[in-house]
Design a protein around this motif. Structure first.
Motif, PDB file in Angstrom:
ATOM      1  N   PHE A 129     -22.068   9.767  -1.684  1.00  0.00           N
ATOM      2  CA  PHE A 129     -21.184   8.823  -0.991  1.00  0.00           C
ATOM      3  C   PHE A 129     -21.637   8.650   0.457  1.00  0.00           C
ATOM      4  CE2 PHE A 129     -17.048   9.116  -3.726  1.00  0.00           C
ATOM      5  CZ  PHE A 129     -17.740   8.528  -4.760  1.00  0.00           C
ATOM      6  N   GLU A 163     -12.809  11.514  -0.871  1.00  0.00           N
ATOM      7  CA  GLU A 163     -13.882  12.414  -1.289  1.00  0.00           C
ATOM      8  C   GLU A 163     -14.874  12.681  -0.167  1.00  0.00           C
ATOM      9  OE1 GLU A 163     -15.503  12.711  -4.995  1.00  0.00           O
ATOM     10  OE2 GLU A 163     -14.067  11.407  -6.011  1.00  0.00           O
ATOM     11  N   LEU A 164     -15.142  11.628   0.601  1.00  0.00           N
ATOM     12  CA  LEU A 164     -16.081  11.779   1.714  1.00  0.00           C
ATOM     13  C   LEU A 164     -15.499  12.730   2.762  1.00  0.00           C
ATOM     14  CD1 LEU A 164     -18.866  10.643   2.312  1.00  0.00           C
ATOM     15  CD2 LEU A 164     -17.779   8.795   3.594  1.00  0.00           C
ATOM     16  N   LEU A 206      -8.409  -7.109  -5.329  1.00  0.00           N
ATOM     17  CA  LEU A 206      -8.159  -6.527  -4.004  1.00  0.00           C
ATOM     18  C   LEU A 206      -7.540  -5.133  -4.147  1.00  0.00           C
ATOM     19  CD1 LEU A 206      -8.825  -8.025  -1.426  1.00  0.00           C
ATOM     20  CD2 LEU A 206      -6.427  -8.669  -1.210  1.00  0.00           C
ATOM     21  N   PHE A 237     -10.454   1.981  -4.836  1.00  0.00           N
ATOM     22  CA  PHE A 237     -11.831   2.478  -4.750  1.00  0.00           C
ATOM     23  C   PHE A 237     -12.094   3.049  -3.355  1.00  0.00           C
ATOM     24  CE2 PHE A 237     -16.041   1.222  -3.110  1.00  0.00           C
ATOM     25  CZ  PHE A 237     -16.857   2.048  -3.873  1.00  0.00           C
ATOM     26  N   LEU A 238     -11.691   2.292  -2.326  1.00  0.00           N
ATOM     27  CA  LEU A 238     -11.923   2.744  -0.953  1.00  0.00           C
ATOM     28  C   LEU A 238     -11.120   4.003  -0.630  1.00  0.00           C
ATOM     29  CD1 LEU A 238     -12.113  -0.450   1.282  1.00  0.00           C
ATOM     30  CD2 LEU A 238     -13.944   1.095   0.620  1.00  0.00           C
ATOM     31  N   ALA A 239      -9.894   4.058  -1.131  1.00  0.00           N
ATOM     32  CA  ALA A 239      -9.063   5.245  -0.875  1.00  0.00           C
ATOM     33  C   ALA A 239      -9.721   6.486  -1.483  1.00  0.00           C
ATOM     34  CB  ALA A 239      -7.663   5.036  -1.455  1.00  0.00           C
ATOM     35  N   PHE A 267     -12.895   6.821  -2.219  1.00  0.00           N
ATOM     36  CA  PHE A 267     -14.164   7.007  -1.505  1.00  0.00           C
ATOM     37  C   PHE A 267     -13.928   7.799  -0.218  1.00  0.00           C
ATOM     38  CE2 PHE A 267     -17.398   5.637   1.524  1.00  0.00           C
ATOM     39  CZ  PHE A 267     -18.564   5.768   0.784  1.00  0.00           C
ATOM     40  N   VAL A 268     -12.947   7.363   0.560  1.00  0.00           N
ATOM     41  CA  VAL A 268     -12.667   8.011   1.845  1.00  0.00           C
ATOM     42  C   VAL A 268     -12.184   9.442   1.625  1.00  0.00           C
ATOM     43  CG1 VAL A 268     -11.082   7.997   3.818  1.00  0.00           C
ATOM     44  CG2 VAL A 268     -12.187   5.890   3.096  1.00  0.00           C
ATOM     45  N   ARG A 323     -20.161  -0.820  -3.611  1.00  0.00           N
ATOM     46  CA  ARG A 323     -20.112  -0.599  -5.067  1.00  0.00           C
ATOM     47  C   ARG A 323     -21.503  -0.770  -5.674  1.00  0.00           C
ATOM     48  NH1 ARG A 323     -15.215  -0.776  -7.886  1.00  0.00           N
ATOM     49  NH2 ARG A 323     -13.394  -1.602  -6.823  1.00  0.00           N
ATOM     50  N   ARG A 341       0.815  -1.209   0.000  1.00  0.00           N
ATOM     51  CA  ARG A 341       0.000   0.000   0.000  1.00  0.00           C
ATOM     52  C   ARG A 341       0.861   1.278   0.000  1.00  0.00           C
ATOM     53  NH1 ARG A 341      -4.351  -0.781   4.205  1.00  0.00           N
ATOM     54  NH2 ARG A 341      -5.672  -1.695   2.618  1.00  0.00           N
ATOM     55  N   GLU A 358      -7.874  -3.164  -6.730  1.00  0.00           N
ATOM     56  CA  GLU A 358      -8.918  -2.261  -7.248  1.00  0.00           C
ATOM     57  C   GLU A 358      -9.830  -1.797  -6.121  1.00  0.00           C
ATOM     58  OE1 GLU A 358     -11.023  -4.222 -10.384  1.00  0.00           O
ATOM     59  OE2 GLU A 358      -9.208  -4.408 -11.599  1.00  0.00           O
ATOM     60  N   ASP A 359     -10.225  -2.749  -5.278  1.00  0.00           N
ATOM     61  CA  ASP A 359     -11.070  -2.394  -4.129  1.00  0.00           C
ATOM     62  C   ASP A 359     -10.372  -1.382  -3.245  1.00  0.00           C
ATOM     63  OD1 ASP A 359     -13.088  -4.031  -4.917  1.00  0.00           O
ATOM     64  OD2 ASP A 359     -12.701  -5.617  -3.443  1.00  0.00           O
ATOM     65  N   ASP A 360      -9.083  -1.582  -3.063  1.00  0.00           N
ATOM     66  CA  ASP A 360      -8.319  -0.708  -2.190  1.00  0.00           C
ATOM     67  C   ASP A 360      -8.279   0.714  -2.753  1.00  0.00           C
ATOM     68  OD1 ASP A 360      -6.687  -0.786   0.241  1.00  0.00           O
ATOM     69  OD2 ASP A 360      -5.121  -0.041  -1.078  1.00  0.00           O
ATOM     70  N   ARG A 385      -8.257   2.154   7.912  1.00  0.00           N
ATOM     71  CA  ARG A 385      -6.999   1.429   7.680  1.00  0.00           C
ATOM     72  C   ARG A 385      -6.211   1.143   8.957  1.00  0.00           C
ATOM     73  NH1 ARG A 385      -4.844   2.904   1.681  1.00  0.00           N
ATOM     74  NH2 ARG A 385      -6.746   2.201   0.725  1.00  0.00           N
TER      75      ARG A 385
END
Lengths: 84, 197
Positions: B127, A57-58, A44, A50-52, A54-55, B182, A17, A46-48, B153
């Motif tokens: 979101f 922007e949120l 995995l 996506f989550l980064a 997401f977090v 998703r 990471r 890609e998900d990571d 994390r």
């Protein structure tokens, strides 16, 4: 030979990471030549990402809103001083 | 999917559902407030801005039929905010607003930048909504594991100890929640496919 476990793939992801290089880190997988494990690992990653995003922007959105920040209901108890 | 999409929220409002009105209010008021503040409106004027948009929407709700293919609700709301803000600003001129600023607002240069920011708020609000929906759909422990490990994390061992789960279960919770998140975002996006999430 067995496939990589979820845990092994996650550990590999955690190590990579922030400085991700698929080639280097896939070599660390003991089943590096297994297409299935490689595919699972890529999902995995890609998900990571996506989550980064997401977090990020949120967080930006909530910072912009300031006092209007509306939590989506994340857990109130937090690991830390009262951690177990 | 049974959760509230833009379309189902608007339909419920049209049917007079009070809870949906409240949801609408909570969802869009911050956006209106931010929009007003960017244009230099006072806090009171920002409240007035949102009231005007709500009144306008309430007046048209009887005849309003949400048809995504004809125009996004997002665009409708942005237009309504823009017009209401312009009206409020015009009332302040010339005492509190410089003519060149008002001119920039009317010509759209400033509005393009403001629209961009509104869209960023729109994304953030969606979101936020998606995360709240995820919370409703999974067990509390699963959601907490996802938040601590996937979003914040934290170390898996810490999270597992804290939640009294096995590390494998924390991984599974994250994986499951990402897939669901998703999916939820995909559903929310269906009513506004041009808007990239």
């Amino acid at each position: 030979m067995r496939h990589c476990t979820e845990e092994e793939l996650e550990k590999c992801l955690n190590r990579s990471r922030g400085r991700f290089c698929p080639t280097v880190f896939l070599r660390r997988l003991h089943l590096r030549n297994c297409p299935e494990c490689r595919s699972r690992f890529r999902h995995l990653v890609e998900d990571d990402r996506f989550l980064a995003d997401f977090v990020r922007e949120l967080d930006e959105y909530r910072r912009r809103l300031g006092e209007f920040s509306d939590s989506a209901g994340e857990p109130e108890r937090k690991p830390g001083r009262d951690w177990k | 999917m049974s959760f509230t999409t833009r379309e189902s929220l608007l339909n419920k409002i049209q049917d007079g559902d009070q809870a949906s009105w409240e949801e609408f209010y909570l969802l869009y008021r911050p956006m209106a407030f931010r929009h007003g503040r960017r244009l230099g409106l006072s806090r009171e004027e920002c409240d007035e801005l949102f009231q005007q948009v709500m009144v306008q929407f309430f007046k048209s709700i009887g005849t309003f039929h949400y048809q995504p293919e004809l125009g996004r609700f997002r665009n409708y709301l942005i237009r309504a905010l823009r017009h209401a803000a312009s009206r409020l600003l015009e009332h302040r001129q010339p005492v509190e607003m410089l003519p060149e600023t008002l001119s920039a607002v009317n010509e759209g240069g400033l509005l393009n930048e403001i629209d961009r920011k509104i869209l960023a708020d729109w994304r953030g609000a969606l979101f936020n909504q998606a995360l709240a929906e995820l919370k409703k759909q999974v067990e509390q422990q699963t959601f907490e594991a996802f938040c601590f490990y996937g979003l914040q994390r934290r170390e898996v061992g810490e999270v597992a100890d804290y939640l009294q789960m096995k590390p494998g279960s924390v991984y599974t919770a994250k994986s499951r929640c990402v897939a669901m998140l998703r999916n939820i975002i995909g559903e929310l996006q269906k009513s506004d496919p041009e808007f990239k999430l």
